[in-house]
Design an enzyme around this catalytic site. Structure first.
Site, short mmCIF file in Angstrom:
data_model
loop_
_atom_site.label_atom_id
_atom_site.label_comp_id
_atom_site.label_asym_id
_atom_site.label_seq_id
_atom_site.Cartn_x
_atom_site.Cartn_y
_atom_site.Cartn_z
N CYS A 34 0.87 21.07 1.52
CA CYS A 34 1.55 20.58 0.30
C CYS A 34 1.86 21.72 -0.68
CB CYS A 34 0.70 19.52 -0.38
SG CYS A 34 0.24 18.19 0.73
N HIS A 51 6.05 12.73 -3.93
CA HIS A 51 5.41 13.90 -3.31
C HIS A 51 5.97 14.13 -1.91
CE1 HIS A 51 2.59 16.92 -2.35
NE2 HIS A 51 1.54 16.19 -2.05
N1 COA Z 1 1.70 4.20 -5.69
C1 COA Z 1 2.18 3.02 -6.18
N2 COA Z 1 2.83 2.10 -5.44
C2 COA Z 1 2.99 2.40 -4.14
C3 COA Z 1 2.52 3.58 -3.55
C4 COA Z 1 1.86 4.49 -4.37
N3 COA Z 1 1.37 5.63 -3.88
N4 COA Z 1 2.84 3.58 -2.24
C5 COA Z 1 3.49 2.42 -2.01
N5 COA Z 1 3.59 1.70 -3.15
C6 COA Z 1 4.16 0.37 -3.34
C7 COA Z 1 5.51 0.19 -2.67
O1 COA Z 1 6.57 0.49 -3.54
C8 COA Z 1 5.47 -1.27 -2.33
O2 COA Z 1 5.74 -2.03 -3.50
P1 COA Z 1 6.50 -3.45 -3.45
O3 COA Z 1 5.68 -4.32 -2.53
O4 COA Z 1 6.51 -3.90 -4.85
O5 COA Z 1 7.87 -3.13 -2.88
C9 COA Z 1 4.03 -1.51 -1.96
O6 COA Z 1 3.28 -0.52 -2.68
C10 COA Z 1 3.73 -1.41 -0.48
O7 COA Z 1 4.35 -0.21 -0.02
P2 COA Z 1 4.07 0.40 1.40
O8 COA Z 1 5.10 1.45 1.63
O9 COA Z 1 3.95 -0.71 2.42
O10 COA Z 1 2.65 1.08 1.17
P3 COA Z 1 1.74 1.70 2.30
O11 COA Z 1 0.52 0.83 2.43
O12 COA Z 1 2.51 1.95 3.55
O13 COA Z 1 1.32 3.11 1.67
C11 COA Z 1 -0.35 4.50 0.75
C12 COA Z 1 0.45 3.20 0.60
C13 COA Z 1 -1.27 4.68 -0.44
C14 COA Z 1 -1.20 4.43 2.04
C15 COA Z 1 0.65 5.69 0.84
O14 COA Z 1 1.41 5.74 -0.35
C16 COA Z 1 -0.06 7.03 1.05
O15 COA Z 1 -0.50 7.34 2.16
N6 COA Z 1 -0.15 7.86 0.01
C17 COA Z 1 -0.81 9.15 0.10
C18 COA Z 1 0.13 10.20 0.65
C19 COA Z 1 -0.60 11.49 0.92
O16 COA Z 1 -1.71 11.52 1.39
N7 COA Z 1 0.06 12.62 0.61
C20 COA Z 1 -0.51 13.93 0.79
C21 COA Z 1 -1.47 14.18 -0.29
S1 COA Z 1 -2.38 15.66 -0.12
#
Ligand code: COA
Length: 420
Positions: free
Chosen positions: A93, A367
């Site tokens: 990252c 991100h």
């Molecule tokens: N913050 C807020 N809302 C989020 C979100 C986040 N990080 N990620 C998804 N959403 C919302 C979507 O917009 C969606 O909203 P809606 O139902 O109103 O349309 C809902 O949550 C479901 O989205 P979805 O894409 O199905 O979520 P997901 O379960 O596939 O993913 C996480 C959620 C947290 C697992 C994912 O965002 C993630 O893995 N984040 C971390 C990424 C990471 O590790 N990056 C590297 C860092 S070092």
């Protein structure tokens, strides 16, 4: 210790980003072209892109996300820059933060006068389980991933250690998300350009439209404490403690300071740069700070000849809310164990004494991992020149800082910017 200095001055004279978000119809090439044009539009005076002599591009894993390797020459081609030298930089990252450092060194050494630095990542082609696996390769696949760690899991371990040592409340983490969403709501290029209150209204409207019971929350904190609205991802980190999965690209233009006025009357000088590395998380004795970030920050302050007290705004790596709290301590804004109190007291708010992540941060702006480091530089360029519109800070910014972390802190890179 030897006092280091850049061989010659380096200035940022253009900076732009694509829209961040989820774009099934766009690939990395489209996103980078969008960022390149935004960068071009930000250069105040006439500028011929054919003056660019080299491209450094941050990209974590287009192989895993898109099945495409060797991305640097492709990006050079798509913005019409071949046959210039095009180099990809990979440090998880921190890829484009490190690419920025490479670009600075290329100009400071006298090798090049005009350099383009960019970042790209197209993450949303894959289902979330595969995205999680792709990101996990930034951990230690020998010792950590077989034990069940994911990136939310790594930062959850850091959050747990921090809360245990300093007595921080989960509400402090929530306050980081609340603040960054309120900043991101004012950033038209952010993936989530909405406040938590906007998210609540959207969920209520959606329930009404579907004929379901309309949920009620007394306020934003009640929403963030609601297990259904804000589910647990890896205790104590909930959905709104995590940065999202993002498609996006960023681009900045660096030149030597002696020619900067050919591009703009308002250049931003880059006066400090530091970078350090560390063992993977399993090899560290302390999970409540990131040593590489402390070292990178100290190097950057020393090179710039400034201290944390001079820094007016900072973009820090809030891939998870706990990461922002730890970053503000590692960089010296607050003493160890006081970052959580600072955010609870509003000290890092946009108009507080230490504005942190005015762009919305990775949490709300998004991100796209390999693009995030230069994305931070885009916000600093915009804020320092007073062009951040509704999210503009209420003071002159002469010194600013960016802090970009790879993985759990095996890489950290810090830059310091100055406006005359
Ligand atoms: N913050 C807020 N809302 C989020 C979100 C986040 N990080 N990620 C998804 N959403 C919302 C979507 O917009 C969606 O909203 P809606 O139902 O109103 O349309 C809902 O949550 C479901 O989205 P979805 O894409 O199905 O979520 P997901 O379960 O596939 O993913 C996480 C959620 C947290 C697992 C994912 O965002 C993630 O893995 N984040 C971390 C990424 C990471 O590790 N990056 C590297 C860092 S070092």
């Amino acid at each position: 210790m030897t006092q280091r200095k850049l061989g010659r001055g380096v200035a940022m004279v253009g900076a732009g980003m694509s829209q961040f978000g989820v774009f099934p119809e766009k690939d990395t090439r489209d996103l980078f072209v969008e960022a390149f044009w935004a960068m071009r539009d930000s250069v105040d005076k006439d500028f011929d892109p054919h003056d660019i002599e080299a491209l450094y591009i941050g990209n974590y894993s287009s192989e895993l996300f898109e099945g495409q390797g060797h991305t640097a020459p492709i990006m050079a081609d798509w913005v019409g820059l071949t046959p210039i030298a095009a180099t990809r930089v990979e440090d998880a990252c921190a890829s484009s933060g490190v690419a920025l450092r490479q670009g600075i060194m290329a100009v400071a050494s006298g090798l090049h006068d005009v350099v383009l630095v960019g970042g790209i990542e197209k993450m949303n082609n894959l289902p979330i389980a595969e995205v999680t696996n792709a990101l996990a390769t930034a951990g230690d696949v020998l010792y950590e991933i077989p034990a069940g760690f994911t990136f939310p899991g790594f930062y959850a371990a850091m959050a747990t250690a921090y809360m245990d040592r300093y007595g921080a409340r989960p509400e402090a983490l929530m306050k980081v998300g609340l603040k960054n969403h309120s900043n991101g709501a004012l950033n038209p290029k952010a993936q989530f350009n909405m406040t938590i209150a906007d998210v609540m209204l959207r969920k209520q409207a959606s329930a009404e439209k579907k004929g379901r019971p309309i949920p009620h929350w007394d306020d934003e904190m009640a929403f963030l404490q609601d297990d259904r609205a804000n589910p647990m991802i890896a205790w104590p980190l909930r959905l709104f403690d995590c940065s999202p999965v993002t498609d996006g690209a960023t681009a900045v233009l660096l030149v030597s300071t002696d020619i900067a006025k050919n591009f703009t009357d308002d250049p931003i000088n880059i006066i400090g740069s530091g970078q350090a590395s560390d063992r993977a998380l399993h090899g560290r004795s302390d999970l409540t700070s990131i040593n590489a970030a402390k070292l990178a920050g100290q190097q950057a302050y020393d090179l710039a000849g400034v201290t944390v007290h001079d820094v007016k705004i900072a973009e820090v790596h809030d891939c998870f809310t706990i990461a922002e709290i730890i970053a503000t301590e590692d960089l010296g804004f607050f003493s160890p164990g006081q970052g959580h109190e600072a955010v609870e007291e509003g000290l890092t708010a946009r108009h507080g004494p230490h504005p942190i992540n005015t762009s919305g941060g990775l949490k709300s702006k998004g991100h796209p991992v390999g693009a995030s480091g230069t994305g931070q530089a885009v916000e600093i360029f915009t804020q320092m020149r007073g062009r951040a519109s509704k999210r503009q800070v209420d003071r002159d910014v002469d010194i600013a800082l960016t802090h970009n972390v790879g993985g759990t802190g095996q890489t950290a890179v810090v830059h310091i910017y100055q406006r005359d």
